[in-house]
Design an enzyme around this catalytic site. Structure first.
Site, PDB file in Angstrom:
ATOM      1  N   ASP A  98       0.847  -1.188   0.000  1.00  0.00           N
ATOM      2  CA  ASP A  98       0.000   0.000   0.000  1.00  0.00           C
ATOM      3  C   ASP A  98       0.889   1.247   0.000  1.00  0.00           C
ATOM      4  O   ASP A  98       1.847   1.330   0.770  1.00  0.00           O
ATOM      5  CB  ASP A  98      -0.926  -0.004   1.216  1.00  0.00           C
ATOM      6  N   HIS A 151      -3.805  13.935   1.341  1.00  0.00           N
ATOM      7  CA  HIS A 151      -3.940  12.987   2.457  1.00  0.00           C
ATOM      8  C   HIS A 151      -2.701  13.031   3.344  1.00  0.00           C
ATOM      9  O   HIS A 151      -2.813  13.125   4.571  1.00  0.00           O
ATOM     10  CB  HIS A 151      -4.166  11.571   1.922  1.00  0.00           C
ATOM     11  N   GLU A 174     -10.380   3.564   4.388  1.00  0.00           N
ATOM     12  CA  GLU A 174      -9.535   4.368   3.502  1.00  0.00           C
ATOM     13  C   GLU A 174      -9.981   4.108   2.077  1.00  0.00           C
ATOM     14  O   GLU A 174      -9.950   2.958   1.611  1.00  0.00           O
ATOM     15  CB  GLU A 174      -8.039   4.020   3.672  1.00  0.00           C
ATOM     16  N   GLU A 194      -9.462   3.932  -1.661  1.00  0.00           N
ATOM     17  CA  GLU A 194      -8.265   3.785  -2.506  1.00  0.00           C
ATOM     18  C   GLU A 194      -8.631   3.051  -3.790  1.00  0.00           C
ATOM     19  O   GLU A 194      -9.698   2.442  -3.902  1.00  0.00           O
ATOM     20  CB  GLU A 194      -7.191   2.948  -1.781  1.00  0.00           C
ATOM     21  N   ASP A 199      -8.903   0.115   2.534  1.00  0.00           N
ATOM     22  CA  ASP A 199      -7.831  -0.276   3.444  1.00  0.00           C
ATOM     23  C   ASP A 199      -8.281   0.030   4.874  1.00  0.00           C
ATOM     24  O   ASP A 199      -7.939   1.072   5.437  1.00  0.00           O
ATOM     25  CB  ASP A 199      -6.555   0.496   3.069  1.00  0.00           C
ATOM     26  N   GLN A 244      -2.805   1.511  15.322  1.00  0.00           N
ATOM     27  CA  GLN A 244      -1.763   2.041  14.417  1.00  0.00           C
ATOM     28  C   GLN A 244      -0.882   3.088  15.135  1.00  0.00           C
ATOM     29  O   GLN A 244       0.344   3.068  15.022  1.00  0.00           O
ATOM     30  CB  GLN A 244      -2.441   2.655  13.194  1.00  0.00           C
ATOM     31  N   LYS A 272      -3.602  -2.498  10.402  1.00  0.00           N
ATOM     32  CA  LYS A 272      -4.030  -2.568   9.006  1.00  0.00           C
ATOM     33  C   LYS A 272      -4.285  -4.006   8.544  1.00  0.00           C
ATOM     34  O   LYS A 272      -5.061  -4.217   7.601  1.00  0.00           O
ATOM     35  CB  LYS A 272      -2.922  -2.017   8.090  1.00  0.00           C
ATOM     36  N   THR A 327      -8.502  -6.125   4.232  1.00  0.00           N
ATOM     37  CA  THR A 327      -8.493  -5.147   3.145  1.00  0.00           C
ATOM     38  C   THR A 327      -9.528  -5.620   2.135  1.00  0.00           C
ATOM     39  O   THR A 327      -9.441  -6.759   1.665  1.00  0.00           O
ATOM     40  CB  THR A 327      -7.106  -5.089   2.453  1.00  0.00           C
ATOM     41  N   GLU A 365      -9.400  11.936   8.626  1.00  0.00           N
ATOM     42  CA  GLU A 365      -9.375  13.310   8.119  1.00  0.00           C
ATOM     43  C   GLU A 365     -10.749  13.973   8.227  1.00  0.00           C
ATOM     44  O   GLU A 365     -10.854  15.138   8.597  1.00  0.00           O
ATOM     45  CB  GLU A 365      -8.930  13.321   6.662  1.00  0.00           C
TER      46      GLU A 365
HETATM   47 MN    MN Z   1      -3.954   2.820   2.961  1.00  0.00          MN
END
Ligand code: MN
Length: 399
Positions: free
Chosen positions: A115, A122, A188, A190, A222, A229, A242, A246, A346
């Protein structure tokens, strides 16, 4: 024009022709291509027309992907002509199955999963949240696509439930770590690039060889446990925050379907080293994020600083080879506006600003029972649809 009529509610048109793995009714998992709301039984179509169906009888796309770009192109041309010419109708129509009658499976046997972190917006947002007194971007960021190795074995197909992870957590105020379910479970948004043709160990794959090696693209979520984390990632990077899951979309869109959606990447912040400075294209694709049916953001892939060809070149520049089934994620896709942010980290500014998720509900991070859907469409004239990736959060097994 096509003899094939696309229903208004269909997830695809006739232009995308994405590949996936389906089973049923009464059939083992095998390769199919989606058109409208139907699945084309490729093995059946190939058998009936006197071609070898072997690569399509497989429970993953890998054997087909390994055959290379000329076979990918021939197969797509054959399907396009069968859909557009009246004479193709007799060849193709007996091999259409309604999508609602089949089950979809993980489309590729994932070799390695990597990844990246290719969105400047970001990376700068995360820098401002976690290092408010430092530069938003780390010194290496503008010189190379930063990435980490994820866990290939926990890549799951759309519609798979995601069990809330548990682990060690320690905030700045805690004297010692505690153990329990993650309280900061995040998504996430992506894209994931799927490698078809491998390479030779010791031989870096240059930017220009992107179309010879990379077959296509999936939408990728993700899932990230921000509290796990935050405590584990220094000094070696993401690990258990993580690696629990996924999710990827069930249909892999071939690069050829995005030929009219290429864009120039944003202006360079600094001169890149020669192996990354070779021109390559980004893709103008928007990814919509929905929580429990409420759209919370729309993320512009077209603004990504590093292209998928640059990420491939960087991934192999040390001599590591590509393998069929390798999957590499773009990194979270965020734009400059608040409504373009591709993670709850975010969107809620690390939990400090709850966001509206409809029906008088707000969220900072995901709750048990929440359903997250990412949908993507290219902005080229053809407006290719990439489908969706969907997942629902389930409670920890021990709670
Ligand atoms: Mn990611």
């Amino acid at each position: 024009m096509s003899w094939f009529q696309v229903a208004d509610s269909a997830p695809f048109g006739t232009g995308e022709l994405p590949y996936g793995i389906y089973s049923g009714p009464g059939r083992p998992p095998q390769v199919g291509v989606a058109v409208g709301d139907q699945v084309i039984d490729l093995a059946g179509m190939w058998r009936d027309s006197g071609r070898d169906p072997a690569v399509f009888e497989s429970p993953s796309l890998n054997a087909f992907l390994a055959q290379g770009a000329s076979v990918w192109a021939q197969t797509r041309r054959l399907l396009q002509s069968a859909l557009s010419e009246p004479s193709g109708r007799a060849l193709l129509q007996p091999h259409l199955l309604p999508m609602r009658q089949v089950q979809l499976h993980l489309p590729i046997e994932v070799a390695d999963y990597v990844d990246f972190y290719a969105s400047a917006d970001h990376a700068a947002n995360v820098g401002r949240i976690f290092r408010p007194d430092g530069d938003p971007l780390t010194p290496n960021w503008s010189h190379m696509p930063i990435g980490y190795h994820g866990r290939a074995g926990t890549v799951v197909v759309s519609d798979s439930d995601v069990i809330r992870p548990q682990g060690q957590v320690k905030t700045a105020g805690d004297p010692s770590p505690s153990f329990g379910p993650s309280r900061k479970l995040d998504l996430e948004a992506e894209l994931g690039w799927v490698v078809g043709v491998g390479s030779t160990p010791g031989h870096p794959v240059p930017v220009e060889a992107f179309n010879d090696h990379v077959f296509g693209v999936v939408i990728l979520n993700d899932w990230s446990a921000r509290d796990i984390q935050a405590w584990e990632y220094v000094p070696l990077g993401p690990f258990l925050g993580k690696s629990f899951a996924t999710s990827i979309s069930a249909w892999v869109l071939p690069l050829e379907a995005l030929a009219d959606a290429t864009v120039e990447p944003p202006p360079r912040l600094t001169d890149l080293l020669p192996y990354l400075a070779i021109p390559s294209s980004g893709y103008d694709i928007d990814i919509a994020v929905e929580i429990n049916g409420h759209r919370v953001s729309t993320c512009p892939y077209g603004r990504m600083y590093y292209t998928p060809a640059q990420m491939m070149a960087h991934l192999t520049v040390n001599g590591a080879q590509l393998r069929t089934g390798d999957l590499y994620g773009s990194g979270t896709i965020s734009g400059p506006a608040p409504e373009q942010r591709g993670s709850l980290l975010e969107l809620s500014w690390n939990g400090s600003q709850p966001i509206d998720v409809g029906s008088d509900n707000t969220r900072t991070f995901l709750e048990d029972g929440d359903e997250v859907v990412l949908r993507a469409v290219s902005r080229g004239p053809a407006g290719a649809r990439l489908g969706e990736v969907r997942g629902t959060i389930r409670p920890c097994l021990t709670s």
